[in-house]
Design an enzyme around this catalytic site. Sequence first.
Site, mmCIF file in Angstrom:
data_model
loop_
_atom_site.group_PDB
_atom_site.id
_atom_site.type_symbol
_atom_site.label_atom_id
_atom_site.label_comp_id
_atom_site.label_asym_id
_atom_site.label_seq_id
_atom_site.Cartn_x
_atom_site.Cartn_y
_atom_site.Cartn_z
ATOM 1 N N HIS A 276 -40.104 26.133 -52.843
ATOM 2 C CA HIS A 276 -40.194 26.411 -54.341
ATOM 3 C C HIS A 276 -40.285 25.072 -55.045
ATOM 4 C CE1 HIS A 276 -38.832 28.439 -58.231
ATOM 5 N NE2 HIS A 276 -38.065 27.318 -58.306
ATOM 6 N N GLU A 277 -39.424 24.100 -54.670
ATOM 7 C CA GLU A 277 -39.330 22.844 -55.368
ATOM 8 C C GLU A 277 -40.774 22.092 -55.242
ATOM 9 O OE1 GLU A 277 -37.043 22.109 -57.228
ATOM 10 O OE2 GLU A 277 -36.044 23.717 -56.703
ATOM 11 N N HIS A 280 -43.278 23.324 -57.696
ATOM 12 C CA HIS A 280 -43.221 22.587 -59.050
ATOM 13 C C HIS A 280 -43.709 21.434 -59.130
ATOM 14 C CE1 HIS A 280 -40.241 25.498 -61.184
ATOM 15 N NE2 HIS A 280 -39.423 25.101 -60.202
ATOM 16 N N GLU A 354 -41.191 29.069 -63.046
ATOM 17 C CA GLU A 354 -40.474 29.655 -61.933
ATOM 18 C C GLU A 354 -41.212 30.486 -61.131
ATOM 19 O OE1 GLU A 354 -37.881 28.419 -60.757
ATOM 20 O OE2 GLU A 354 -38.042 26.883 -62.326
HETATM 21 ZN ZN LIG Z 1 -37.572 26.251 -59.873
#
Ligand SMILES: [Zn+2]
Length: 412
Positions: A276-277, A280, A354
């Site tokens: 997930h990071e 980003h 997100e």
């Molecule tokens: Zn996040």
Amino acid sequence: MTSEFIFYLIVGVLVFNFILETSLDCLNASRFDAQLSEGLRNLYDKEDYLKSQAYKKEKFKFGTLQSILSITLILVFLSFEGFGFVNEIAHRLFDNPTLVSLSFLFILFLGGELISAPFDYYFTFRIEERYGFNTSTQRLFWLDKLKSLFIALALGGIILGLILIIYSAVGSDFWWYAWILIALFSFFMNMFYAKLIVPLFNKQTPLEEGELRSQIQDYASSMNFNLKNIFVIDGSKRSQKANAYFSGFGNEKRITLFDTLIKDLDIKEIVAVLAHEVGHYKKHHIILNLFVSLISTGFMLWIFSFFIEEPVLSQALGIELPSFHVGLVVFSFLYAPISLVTGLLTNYLSRVFEFQADDFAGSTYSGDHLSSALRKLSKKSLSNLTPHPAYVFFHFSHPSLKERLRNLKNKS
Ligand SMILES: [Zn+2]
């Protein structure tokens, strides 16, 4: 515009803000006992769910009390010309206008810190303690306070001091110099925060060799993501709550995992959080966020430059002589409705990001493992499973757990 009109405008903005925030909190609280959606029903057992309900209610009561007290204090301070009083003290201390401005802002900042400290203390050692989150000691708590105060004063003092010097040289044109200065500073901080500031509060150790590190590196190299810096931070010395974050650019980029995260999640879940990071980063969210915050800072400084030399602003606070620091205080009150709107936009953007990072983790690693990580983290921090949509719209930088799980499920 008369100074009296501006005074009542300030009061109006403060009251409006208070009513809006309190209504949102109440709306949100009205759904604390709402039925859980299908996918969340089995997250807690009965006893734990009751505990999470109690935690939400206690935080709500505490927050409401705090905001009632703070609006009362500000209104009393305004009505009794408190800002004029502080201004006089600053003028008595110094002759140099830059030092007068700095000491004026310093006194206000310190006053604010002194008022909020007991609330922070109660929150940490009563509320967080009662629900088993707090692991901080009294000594650590006060040491943290002192350190952050010192850092805020040192960094804030340097930046504000420079802006004041520029202002005295170029007048209302100062805004774009200030903008460049703040831009450089934000970029520098984003780059070196982990090396310069974090070590003052926490110990960061490189993630040790082993199964977790090799699975993280396997994933990173499959994504062509050059990741050398994976650090574990001792978050557990303050709280049981877990987290992970990404910072820096280029060679300075690093992933920081809380030791609590490693304790609570299994290896595949941690890699999913990391994916997930990485999402980003790959989707340029870090640069975009920095860019958006720069645009909104520039916009604010530009608006401020129109007002700064208006004597009527200072007079609204009962101060005859116009000055940068008093203008700044009045402006910060009046800017609140605009910052409400920019805040809404940044929160909206953040929620979109997100979802995108979740999608990235889902398509490049595993949506199921991310879902189970999110469920565990949410349960561990007793977070609100039934937030009111209006509250989410105004305040949430992340979508609610329900929405994130639904999104991950639909994409898998
Ligand atoms: Zn996040």
